[in-house]
Design an enzyme around this catalytic site. Structure first.
Site, PDB file in Angstrom:
ATOM      1  CB  CYS A   4      -0.919   3.926  -7.483  1.00 31.42           C
ATOM      2  SG  CYS A   4      -0.648   3.398  -5.751  1.00 31.42           S
ATOM      3  CB  CYS A   7      -0.105   7.374  -5.978  1.00 33.37           C
ATOM      4  SG  CYS A   7       1.397   6.596  -6.240  1.00 33.37           S
ATOM      5  CG  ASP A  30      -8.533   0.029   6.136  1.00 30.81           C
ATOM      6  OD1 ASP A  30      -7.472  -0.459   5.675  1.00 30.81           O
ATOM      7  OD2 ASP A  30      -9.540  -0.468   5.849  1.00 30.81           O
ATOM      8  CG  HIS A  46       4.152   3.788  -6.771  1.00 32.44           C
ATOM      9  ND1 HIS A  46       2.892   3.469  -6.350  1.00 32.44           N
ATOM     10  CD2 HIS A  46       4.649   2.595  -7.318  1.00 32.44           C
ATOM     11  CE1 HIS A  46       2.677   2.224  -6.771  1.00 32.44           C
ATOM     12  NE2 HIS A  46       3.705   1.826  -7.392  1.00 32.44           N
ATOM     13  CG  ASN A  87      -1.357  -7.659   4.780  1.00 30.88           C
ATOM     14  OD1 ASN A  87      -0.895  -8.433   5.590  1.00 30.88           O
ATOM     15  ND2 ASN A  87      -2.519  -7.039   4.640  1.00 30.88           N
ATOM     16  N   GLY A  93      -1.641 -11.159   1.291  1.00 29.87           N
ATOM     17  CA  GLY A  93      -2.727 -10.551   1.493  1.00 29.87           C
ATOM     18  C   GLY A  93      -2.984  -9.064   1.028  1.00 29.87           C
ATOM     19  CB  THR A  95      -6.115  -6.082  -1.752  1.00 35.14           C
ATOM     20  OG1 THR A  95      -6.004  -4.820  -0.746  1.00 35.14           O
ATOM     21  CG2 THR A  95      -6.401  -7.284  -1.102  1.00 35.14           C
ATOM     22  CG  HIS A  98       1.591   3.153  -2.521  1.00 35.23           C
ATOM     23  ND1 HIS A  98       1.632   4.243  -3.242  1.00 35.23           N
ATOM     24  CD2 HIS A  98       2.123   3.395  -1.449  1.00 35.23           C
ATOM     25  CE1 HIS A  98       2.280   5.189  -2.736  1.00 35.23           C
ATOM     26  NE2 HIS A  98       2.527   4.856  -1.433  1.00 35.23           N
ATOM     27  CG  HIS A 100      -0.506  -0.431   2.308  1.00 35.97           C
ATOM     28  ND1 HIS A 100      -0.375  -1.066   0.998  1.00 35.97           N
ATOM     29  CD2 HIS A 100      -1.575  -1.329   2.956  1.00 35.97           C
ATOM     30  CE1 HIS A 100      -1.206  -2.082   0.809  1.00 35.97           C
ATOM     31  NE2 HIS A 100      -1.950  -2.189   2.250  1.00 35.97           N
TER      32      HIS A 100
HETATM   33  P1  5GP Z   1      -3.797  -4.728   2.070  1.00 40.00           P
HETATM   34  O1  5GP Z   1      -4.999  -5.572   1.951  1.00 40.00           O
HETATM   35  O2  5GP Z   1      -3.199  -4.338   0.565  1.00 40.00           O
HETATM   36  O3  5GP Z   1      -2.923  -4.995   2.870  1.00 40.00           O
HETATM   37  O4  5GP Z   1      -4.402  -3.407   2.465  1.00 40.00           O
HETATM   38  C1  5GP Z   1      -5.563  -2.461   1.854  1.00 40.00           C
HETATM   39  C2  5GP Z   1      -6.133  -1.726   2.727  1.00 40.00           C
HETATM   40  O5  5GP Z   1      -6.682  -0.574   2.096  1.00 40.00           O
HETATM   41  C3  5GP Z   1      -7.371  -2.608   3.378  1.00 40.00           C
HETATM   42  O6  5GP Z   1      -7.490  -2.761   4.650  1.00 40.00           O
HETATM   43  C4  5GP Z   1      -8.572  -1.603   2.648  1.00 40.00           C
HETATM   44  O7  5GP Z   1      -9.726  -1.555   3.501  1.00 40.00           O
HETATM   45  C5  5GP Z   1      -8.023  -0.274   2.344  1.00 40.00           C
HETATM   46  N1  5GP Z   1      -8.547   0.501   1.328  1.00 40.00           N
HETATM   47  C6  5GP Z   1      -8.907   0.113  -0.017  1.00 40.00           C
HETATM   48  N2  5GP Z   1      -9.390   1.194  -0.736  1.00 40.00           N
HETATM   49  C7  5GP Z   1      -9.460   2.228   0.323  1.00 40.00           C
HETATM   50  C8  5GP Z   1      -9.753   3.583  -0.010  1.00 40.00           C
HETATM   51  O8  5GP Z   1     -10.436   3.867  -0.947  1.00 40.00           O
HETATM   52  N3  5GP Z   1      -9.738   3.995   1.132  1.00 40.00           N
HETATM   53  C9  5GP Z   1      -9.234   4.021   2.124  1.00 40.00           C
HETATM   54  N4  5GP Z   1      -9.285   4.830   3.183  1.00 40.00           N
HETATM   55  N5  5GP Z   1      -8.991   2.834   2.550  1.00 40.00           N
HETATM   56  C10 5GP Z   1      -8.772   1.822   1.523  1.00 40.00           C
HETATM   57 ZN    ZN Z   2       1.240   4.657  -5.366  1.00 37.90          ZN
END
Ligand code: 5GP
Ligand code: ZN
Length: 114
Positions: A4, A7, A30, A46, A87, A93, A95, A98, A100
């Site tokens: 993950c 994680c 982010d 997790h 999300n 949405g 991606t 885990h 967040h």
């Molecule tokens: P989701 O689309 O799942 O709601 O949000 C995932 C967020 O994680 C996105 O805004 C993306 O930019 C951020 N993100 C993805 N990979 C990484 C990473 O390796 N480091 C950081 N700091 N943010 C990440």
């Molecule tokens: Zn996790």
């Protein structure tokens, strides 16, 4: 969970720009900010998504909101206003699998979201 992304960020295996940490949660910038302030707040435990929340594990969500309110005051955007977003699932949405919360601030945020 070993494969993950968040994680691995919590454990430090993947580097991140840490904003806040305590025994229950970790907050970091982010990597692809959608606003001048874009902080991700995660439970250290997790939990795959909001679909997995129950009365047994959901207390951390209240704590995450309290941490967000504290950061809003400390970082100076409490007065102007801010948004916290979760999300959930593909159509929602999400991606990263885990749980967040996105803490967004620093500009006028549109509504409804895309
Ligand atoms: P989701 O689309 O799942 O709601 O949000 C995932 C967020 O994680 C996105 O805004 C993306 O930019 C951020 N993100 C993805 N990979 C990484 C990473 O390796 N480091 C950081 N700091 N943010 C990440
Ligand atoms: Zn996790």
């Amino acid at each position: 969970m070993s494969d993950c992304l968040f994680c691995k960020i919590v454990s430090g295996d993947i580097p991140s720009a840490k904003v806040f940490e305590d025994e229950k949660v970790y907050a970091f910038k982010d990597i692809e900010p959608q606003a001048p302030v874009h902080i991700i707040i995660v439970p250290k435990e997790h939990i795959s998504s909001a679909n997995e929340l129950t009365d047994e594990n959901a207390a951390v969500v209240g704590h995450i909101f309290a941490v967000a309110a504290q950061l809003a005051k400390e970082l100076g955007f409490a007065e102007d206003g801010w948004r916290i977003v979760n999300n959930c699932g593909e159509a929602g949405g999400q991606t990263v699998g885990h749980l967040h919360f996105h803490l967004l601030a620093g500009r006028n945020l549109g509504w409804p979201p895309g």
